[in-house]
Design an enzyme around this catalytic site. Structure first.
Site, PDB file in Angstrom:
ATOM      1  N   LYS A 153     -32.278  27.315   9.301  1.00 15.93           N
ATOM      2  CA  LYS A 153     -31.287  26.498  10.002  1.00 15.93           C
ATOM      3  C   LYS A 153     -30.445  25.784   8.944  1.00 15.93           C
ATOM      4  O   LYS A 153     -30.924  24.890   8.250  1.00 15.93           O
ATOM      5  CB  LYS A 153     -31.980  25.495  10.915  1.00 15.93           C
ATOM      6  CG  LYS A 153     -31.020  24.724  11.766  1.00 15.93           C
ATOM      7  CD  LYS A 153     -31.753  23.965  12.854  1.00 15.93           C
ATOM      8  CE  LYS A 153     -30.788  23.327  13.828  1.00 15.93           C
ATOM      9  NZ  LYS A 153     -29.873  22.383  13.223  1.00 15.93           N
TER      10      LYS A 153
ATOM     11  N   GLU B 116     -34.475  32.731  11.316  1.00 15.01           N
ATOM     12  CA  GLU B 116     -33.424  32.466  10.317  1.00 15.01           C
ATOM     13  C   GLU B 116     -33.518  31.018   9.867  1.00 15.01           C
ATOM     14  O   GLU B 116     -33.860  30.153  10.664  1.00 15.01           O
ATOM     15  CB  GLU B 116     -32.030  32.625  10.962  1.00 15.01           C
ATOM     16  CG  GLU B 116     -31.748  33.981  11.512  1.00 15.01           C
ATOM     17  CD  GLU B 116     -30.600  33.929  12.535  1.00 15.01           C
ATOM     18  OE1 GLU B 116     -29.759  33.020  12.484  1.00 15.01           O
ATOM     19  OE2 GLU B 116     -30.580  34.830  13.386  1.00 15.01           O
TER      20      GLU B 116
ATOM     21  N   GLU C 129     -22.173  28.863  10.546  1.00 16.29           N
ATOM     22  CA  GLU C 129     -22.220  27.548   9.933  1.00 16.29           C
ATOM     23  C   GLU C 129     -21.377  27.530   8.669  1.00 16.29           C
ATOM     24  O   GLU C 129     -21.535  28.398   7.802  1.00 16.29           O
ATOM     25  CB  GLU C 129     -23.692  27.272   9.600  1.00 16.29           C
ATOM     26  CG  GLU C 129     -24.112  25.861   9.730  1.00 16.29           C
ATOM     27  CD  GLU C 129     -24.177  25.334  11.155  1.00 16.29           C
ATOM     28  OE1 GLU C 129     -23.958  26.101  12.123  1.00 16.29           O
ATOM     29  OE2 GLU C 129     -24.424  24.130  11.298  1.00 16.29           O
TER      30      GLU C 129
ATOM     31  N   SER D  58     -26.176  23.862  21.982  1.00 19.28           N
ATOM     32  CA  SER D  58     -26.990  23.470  20.829  1.00 19.28           C
ATOM     33  C   SER D  58     -28.395  24.039  21.015  1.00 19.28           C
ATOM     34  O   SER D  58     -28.628  24.822  21.935  1.00 19.28           O
ATOM     35  CB  SER D  58     -26.992  21.963  20.655  1.00 19.28           C
ATOM     36  OG  SER D  58     -27.474  21.375  21.812  1.00 19.28           O
TER      37      SER D  58
ATOM     38  N   CYS E 131     -20.225 -12.411  26.935  1.00 22.48           N
ATOM     39  CA  CYS E 131     -20.598 -12.456  25.511  1.00 22.48           C
ATOM     40  C   CYS E 131     -19.617 -11.608  24.686  1.00 22.48           C
ATOM     41  O   CYS E 131     -19.433 -10.416  24.963  1.00 22.48           O
ATOM     42  CB  CYS E 131     -22.015 -11.923  25.348  1.00 22.48           C
ATOM     43  SG  CYS E 131     -22.463 -11.659  23.633  1.00 22.48           S
TER      44      CYS E 131
ATOM     45  N   ARG F  65     -16.622  23.209  16.680  1.00 24.67           N
ATOM     46  CA  ARG F  65     -17.398  23.220  17.917  1.00 24.67           C
ATOM     47  C   ARG F  65     -16.808  22.236  18.932  1.00 24.67           C
ATOM     48  O   ARG F  65     -16.801  22.486  20.124  1.00 24.67           O
ATOM     49  CB  ARG F  65     -18.849  22.854  17.598  1.00 24.67           C
ATOM     50  CG  ARG F  65     -19.718  22.792  18.806  1.00 24.67           C
ATOM     51  CD  ARG F  65     -21.152  22.460  18.424  1.00 24.67           C
ATOM     52  NE  ARG F  65     -21.986  22.464  19.598  1.00 24.67           N
ATOM     53  CZ  ARG F  65     -22.122  21.442  20.409  1.00 24.67           C
ATOM     54  NH1 ARG F  65     -21.481  20.336  20.184  1.00 24.67           N
ATOM     55  NH2 ARG F  65     -22.900  21.526  21.485  1.00 24.67           N
TER      56      ARG F  65
ATOM     57  N   CYS G  66     -22.762 -15.511  21.136  1.00 18.13           N
ATOM     58  CA  CYS G  66     -22.159 -16.462  22.075  1.00 18.13           C
ATOM     59  C   CYS G  66     -23.014 -17.699  22.315  1.00 18.13           C
ATOM     60  O   CYS G  66     -22.666 -18.528  23.157  1.00 18.13           O
ATOM     61  CB  CYS G  66     -21.867 -15.769  23.398  1.00 18.13           C
ATOM     62  SG  CYS G  66     -23.356 -15.299  24.279  1.00 18.13           S
TER      63      CYS G  66
ATOM     64  N   TYR H 118       0.842  -1.202   0.000  1.00 16.05           N
ATOM     65  CA  TYR H 118       0.000   0.000   0.000  1.00 16.05           C
ATOM     66  C   TYR H 118       0.877   1.252   0.000  1.00 16.05           C
ATOM     67  O   TYR H 118       0.677   2.184  -0.786  1.00 16.05           O
ATOM     68  CB  TYR H 118      -0.913  -0.032   1.231  1.00 16.05           C
ATOM     69  CG  TYR H 118      -1.750   1.201   1.418  1.00 16.05           C
ATOM     70  CD1 TYR H 118      -2.981   1.335   0.775  1.00 16.05           C
ATOM     71  CD2 TYR H 118      -1.323   2.248   2.243  1.00 16.05           C
ATOM     72  CE1 TYR H 118      -3.756   2.467   0.947  1.00 16.05           C
ATOM     73  CE2 TYR H 118      -2.087   3.380   2.418  1.00 16.05           C
ATOM     74  CZ  TYR H 118      -3.311   3.487   1.774  1.00 16.05           C
ATOM     75  OH  TYR H 118      -4.064   4.610   1.932  1.00 16.05           O
TER      76      TYR H 118
HETATM   77  S1  IVH Z   1     -28.140  29.884  16.644  1.00 13.83           S
HETATM   78  C1  IVH Z   1     -26.843  28.363  21.152  1.00 13.83           C
HETATM   79  N1  IVH Z   1     -28.822  29.958  14.142  1.00 13.83           N
HETATM   80  O1  IVH Z   1     -27.662  24.442  14.609  1.00 13.83           O
HETATM   81  C2  IVH Z   1     -26.781  27.994  19.737  1.00 13.83           C
HETATM   82  N2  IVH Z   1     -27.745  27.977  14.920  1.00 13.83           N
HETATM   83  O2  IVH Z   1     -28.780  22.394  16.341  1.00 13.83           O
HETATM   84  C3  IVH Z   1     -27.118  29.177  18.902  1.00 13.83           C
HETATM   85  N3  IVH Z   1     -27.366  26.299  13.190  1.00 13.83           N
HETATM   86  O3  IVH Z   1     -25.057  24.397  16.918  1.00 13.83           O
HETATM   87  C4  IVH Z   1     -27.102  28.804  17.511  1.00 13.83           C
HETATM   88  N4  IVH Z   1     -28.264  27.424  11.532  1.00 13.83           N
HETATM   89  O4  IVH Z   1     -24.460  25.198  14.566  1.00 13.83           O
HETATM   90  C5  IVH Z   1     -28.252  29.216  15.106  1.00 13.83           C
HETATM   91  N5  IVH Z   1     -29.456  30.218  11.956  1.00 13.83           N
HETATM   92  C6  IVH Z   1     -28.893  29.478  12.893  1.00 13.83           C
HETATM   93  C7  IVH Z   1     -28.369  28.197  12.641  1.00 13.83           C
HETATM   94  C8  IVH Z   1     -27.798  27.473  13.688  1.00 13.83           C
HETATM   95  C9  IVH Z   1     -27.659  26.301  11.878  1.00 13.83           C
HETATM   96  C10 IVH Z   1     -26.717  25.195  13.912  1.00 13.83           C
HETATM   97  C11 IVH Z   1     -25.716  25.646  14.951  1.00 13.83           C
HETATM   98  C12 IVH Z   1     -26.127  24.948  16.210  1.00 13.83           C
HETATM   99  C13 IVH Z   1     -27.027  23.866  15.717  1.00 13.83           C
HETATM  100  C14 IVH Z   1     -28.021  23.462  16.774  1.00 13.83           C
END
Ligand code: IVH
Length: 672
Positions: free
Chosen positions: A115, A113, A172, A82, A431, A136, A410, A36
Site C-alpha cells: 500500500k 500489493e 498512486e 477507499s 460561546c 480523487r 467565554c 509583500y
Molecule cells: S486498490 C477501491 N491498491 O489506498 C479502492 N489502493 O486507503 C481500490 N492505495 O484510495 C484501491 N496503494 O489510493 C489499492 N496497491 C494499492 C494501493 C492503494 C495505495 C491507496 C488508494 C486508495 C487508498 C485507500
C-alpha cells in the site's frame, strides 16, 4: 554582478517565504499587502531575467496557504472508493474467513500489493492516448490535473498497445524517500515550510498551478486499480496489472499471489521487515481477491469494496517529554485536553502536539506535565499519547490535570451533562470559540463548501466583529473583505462569488453544515432525500424520523431536539431571509436519468453482475420489476433470455442488450 543577483534572489525568496509563514501559519503578518506584493514582483522580475537561478522551491512557483487554485472538475467514470483497514493479523484472519465463506470455501487466489503512501490519481486513456488526469477529490468528482499528470516521468502518454476504447486506470502518485528529503532541504534553504511527509509532498507537487513545477518534483506513479474500461476484459487483477505493464506502466516489484492465510501472513511479515528498505514509503499491504468475477459476487459497501482490505503496518511510536496540557473548545462545546510536546520525529513528521482524548484518559494514564510519554501516530493523522514512560520531577505526582471549571473562551461554567458521559462541555450557545469552530465547519468542503472562507479569514472577520450569527456570512460585502490582509479586488470578488454560490447548495449539505449532533454527511443526505424541504423537518416527530431505516433512536431524538429548539427556528429564518436554499432538488436526490423508468432484467448478463445492474438502474432513478407488462419501459436482455423476452416483443417493449445499456448509463458522463 551575477553573485549580487543570486544573493538578492535568495534573500527575496527567504523573506517572502518567511512572510508566507507568518501570514498563513502563524496568523501574524508583519508587513502590509503592498509591501509583500512589491517583494514578489521584484523576485518575479529577477527570476524572469535570470533563469539560471530557477528553482521549484521559489515562492513564486507555489500555491501558498489556503488559496486554492482553480482546477476544473472531473466526474469519475465510477466512484473512487477507499479501502477498509485492518491493523492486526487477527482482524485480517476474520476478513479472510468471511471471504472464504462468501465464496463457498473454494480455494481462492489473492493478489497482495504494497500500500503506497502517496496520493491517488485517475488516468483516462481514450484509444490509447492519455486524455484526462484527475485527483480523487471527494471520490465522485476530482480536479482536472491532466497537464500535471503528463509531467510524471513514468506515466506513458500513449499506450504501447491500445485495445481499449476507454481505459480509466487508477493508481498512486508518490515521491521517493530520498527525493522527498532533497525537496525539503531545498525548501528549507529558503526557510520555507517543509512538507510534513512524502504524501503531502506528492499531493502538493501534483496540485501545482504551473505544470513545470510538477515536472521538477520527481514524482512517480504505480497503477493499482481501474474505473471503467470499454473494449477490453480481464479475468484477474494480476492480468490487469500485467496488461498495464505491457502498455508501458511500471509495476511494484513486491507483488505476490497467495492461496492461503498462512501464505498471506508470511508475506506480511516479510514486508514489515522490508518496509524500510524500499525506496518509497508504504504503510501497509493491500490484499485483493484476484478473480474479477469474485469482485462482482462480493460487491461493495458504499465506501469500499468487499473484495479487498488494507492491512496497515503497526503504528510508529516514539518517546518525548510532555511539556504542557492545554484545553480546546470544540464546535459542540466539548472541552478536550491536548498535550504540548517537546518536538519529536515520528514516521517522517515532527510532532509537537498530541491528543489526550478526555480528562478521564489523563487520570487513567496518570499523566502529569513534565512526564516522558510514549506517543503514537497510528492509521490516522492525529498523534496520541499512549502511556507514561518516566515520571517527571513534579511536586505532587498524584494530582492530575483537572478539567477547567470555566470555559477558556467565554468564562461560562463547564458542565458534565450526566455522570455516564466522559465529556465536559461549555453549554453557552453563544460561546465565541464554539461559534468560530461552527463557522469553519459550516463553510467546509463537505458542508456549504465556500472556497476561500477558511480559518484565517474567519478569524479576521470575527476580530472585526463582522459576523455575529451564521446568516451574517451572507451579508458580507466587498468592503468587509477588501480590508483584510492579502485581500485585493480579485480575491474579494472570488470569495463573494463563492459565498453567493453556496446559497444554492442542496438541503443535504445545509443539514450537515448546521452541525446537528450525531448527524453526519450520510445521515444528512438520507434525511434530505426523505423530507425534501426544511419545513417538513420542523413538522416531523420522532416516529417520522425512526421510520427511516438508517435512522435510529439517538439520531431521531437529536433531530427532534434540534428542530424544536427556538433558536434553531430563528437561525433558519435568518438564513431563509438571505436566500439560502432549503430544498433538496430532484437532481440531488438521485441522478434521475432513468426518472421512474421501469426495467426488467432477463437472461445471463456478462459485463455486469445482476445486482450491480439493478443498483445502477436504481441509482439513476429507475425501477426494476420482475415481470414484463405494458408499463415496462426497457427490457435488458442477456444471453439465453427466454419467456420474458418473448413477452416483451409481443408487448412492443423496448429491448436493449448490455452494450446498449452501457451506452445509456454512460451518456452525459453519469457514473454508475
Ligand atoms: S486498490 C477501491 N491498491 O489506498 C479502492 N489502493 O486507503 C481500490 N492505495 O484510495 C484501491 N496503494 O489510493 C489499492 N496497491 C494499492 C494501493 C492503494 C495505495 C491507496 C488508494 C486508495 C487508498 C485507500
Amino acid at each position: 554582478m551575477q553573485e549580487n543577483i543570486k544573493s538578492r534572489i535568495y534573500y527575496l525568496r527567504k523573506k517572502i517565504l518567511r512572510h508566507n509563514n507568518l501570514y498563513y501559519d502563524k496568523n501574524n503578518p508583519e508587513i502590509s499587502d503592498g509591501g509583500y506584493d512589491n517583494l514578489v514582483k521584484e523576485l518575479e522580475q529577477l527570476e524572469r531575467e535570470n533563469p539560471i537561478f530557477d528553482s521549484s522551491a521559489s515562492p513564486t512557483q507555489q500555491v501558498s496557504g489556503f488559496v486554492s487554485s482553480s482546477f476544473e472538475q472531473i466526474k469519475h467514470s465510477s466512484p473512487m472508493l477507499s479501502l477498509d483497514n485492518t491493523y492486526s493479523q487477527e482482524e485480517t484472519k476474520k476478513w479472510y474467513n468471511k471471504i472464504e465463506k462468501s465464496l463457498n470455501n473454494k480455494t481462492i487466489e489473492f493478489a497482495i500489493e504494497p500500500k503506497i503512501d502517496g496520493v491517488s490519481a485517475s488516468l483516462t486513456y481514450i484509444n490509447g492516448i492519455l486524455t484526462v488526469g484527475a485527483t480523487r477529490g471527494d471520490g465522485e468528482v476530482g480536479e482536472d490535473i491532466t497537464e500535471n499528470i503528463k509531467m510524471i516521468q513514468n506515466i506513458p502518454h500513449k499506450l504501447k498497445i491500445y485495445n481499449p476504447r476507454f481505459f480509466e486506470l487508477r493508481g498512486e502518485v508518490y515521491i521517493n524517500k530520498t527525493d522527498f528529503e532533497e525537496l525539503n532541504e531545498e525548501i528549507l534553504n529558503f526557510e520555507g515550510q517543509k512538507f510534513a511527509n512524502p504524501r503531502n509532498a506528492a499531493s502538493g507537487s501534483l496540485r501545482q498551478k504551473n505544470p513545470q513545477i510538477t515536472a521538477k518534483r520527481k514524482l512517480n506513479f504505480f497503477v493499482h486499480s481501474f474505473g471503467k474500461i470499454y473494449g477490453k476484459q480481464f479475468q484477474k487483477q494480476s492480468d490487469f496489472l500485467q496488461y498495464c505493464k505491457d502498455c508501458g506502466f511500471q509495476l511494484q516489484d513486491d507483488f505476490k499471489i497467495c492461496y492461503s492465510l498462512e501464505e498471506i501472513e508470511s508475506f506480511m511479515n516479510v514486508m514489515i521487515n522490508k518496509r524500510d528498505l524500499l525506496s518509497y514509503e508504504i504503510d501497509g499491504l493491500v490484499i485483493k481477491v484476484n478473480s474479477l468475477q469474485s469482485h462482482q459476487e462480493l460487491g461493495y459497501t458504499n465506501k469500499s469494496p468487499r473484495w479487498a482490505i488494507a492491512f496497515k503496518f503497526p503504528a510508529k511510536q516514539t518517546t518525548t517529554i510532555l511539556n504542557k496540557i492545554c484545553v480546546q473548545v470544540g464546535r459542540t462545546g466539548i472541552i478536550t485536553p491536548s498535550a504540548i510536546l517537546e518536538p519529536a520525529a515520528l514516521a517522517g513528521v515532527t510532532i509537537s502536539r498530541a491528543t489526550l482524548h478526555n480528562f478521564d484518559e489523563i487520570k487513567r494514564l496518570k499523566i502529569n506535565e513534565g512526564d516522558t510519554v510514549l506517543i503514537e501516530r497510528a492509521g490516522d493523522v492525529i498523534p496520541k499519547v499512549v502511556k507514561v514512560i518516566k515520571k517527571g520531577v513534579t511536586a505532587s505526582k498524584d494530582i492530575f490535570f483537572e478539567p477547567p471549571k470555566i470555559c477558556p473562551s467565554c468564562n461560562s461554567k463547564i458542565v458534565k451533562e450526566n455522570e455516564k458521559e466522559v465529556a465536559y462541555r461549555c453549554i453557552n450557545p453563544e460561546c465565541p470559540a464554539q461559534f468560530r469552530r461552527h463557522l469553519i465547519h459550516f463553510a467546509g468542503r463537505n458542508a456549504m463548501d465556500i472556497e476561500g472562507f477558511g480559518e484565517a479569514v474567519i478569524d479576521q472577520l470575527l476580530e472585526r466583529e463582522r459576523i455575529q450569527i451564521l446568516a451574517d456570512i451572507y451579508y458580507l460585502s466587498y468592503d468587509d473583505f477588501i480590508g483584510l490582509d492579502l485581500f485585493k479586488e480579485k480575491k474579494t470578488d472570488k470569495l463573494l462569488e463563492a459565498i453567493a454560490v453556496s446559497k444554492k447548495r442542496p438541503l443535504s449539505k445545509l443539514l450537515f453544515a448546521l452541525g446537528i449532533r450525531h448527524i453526519g454527511e450520510k445521515a444528512s443526505e438520507i434525511i434530505a432525500k426523505k423530507f425534501k424541504n426544511m419545513n417538513a423537518l420542523f413538522n416531523a416527530n420522532i416516529e417520522d424520523f425512526t421510520k427511516i431505516h438508517e435512522i435510529g433512536n439517538v439520531l431521531a431524538v437529536s433531530l427532534k431536539n434540534f428542530f424544536t429548539n427556538e433558536s434553531v427556528y430563528h437561525l433558519i429564518d435568518s438564513l431563509i431571509k438571505t436566500g439560502v436554499n432549503m430544498i433538496e432538488p430532484e437532481s440531488a436526490q438521485a441522478d434521475d436519468k432513468f426518472n421512474n423508468k421501469i426495467f426488467v432484467l432477463t437472461g445471463e448478463l456478462t459485463n455486469f453482475a445482476r445486482e450491480q445492474a439493478v443498483k445502477t438502474i436504481k441509482a439513476l432513478g429507475g425501477k426494476v420489476t420482475a415481470s414484463v407488462s405494458k408499463k415496462t419501459d426497457y427490457i435488458l436482455a442477456g444471453i439465453n433470455a427466454g419467456l420474458k423476452l418473448k413477452k416483451a416483443k409481443e408487448l412492443n417493449v423496448k429491448i436493449i442488450n448490455e452494450t446498449e445499456f452501457e451506452g445509456l448509463i454512460s451518456k452525459n458522463n453519469n457514473s454508475i
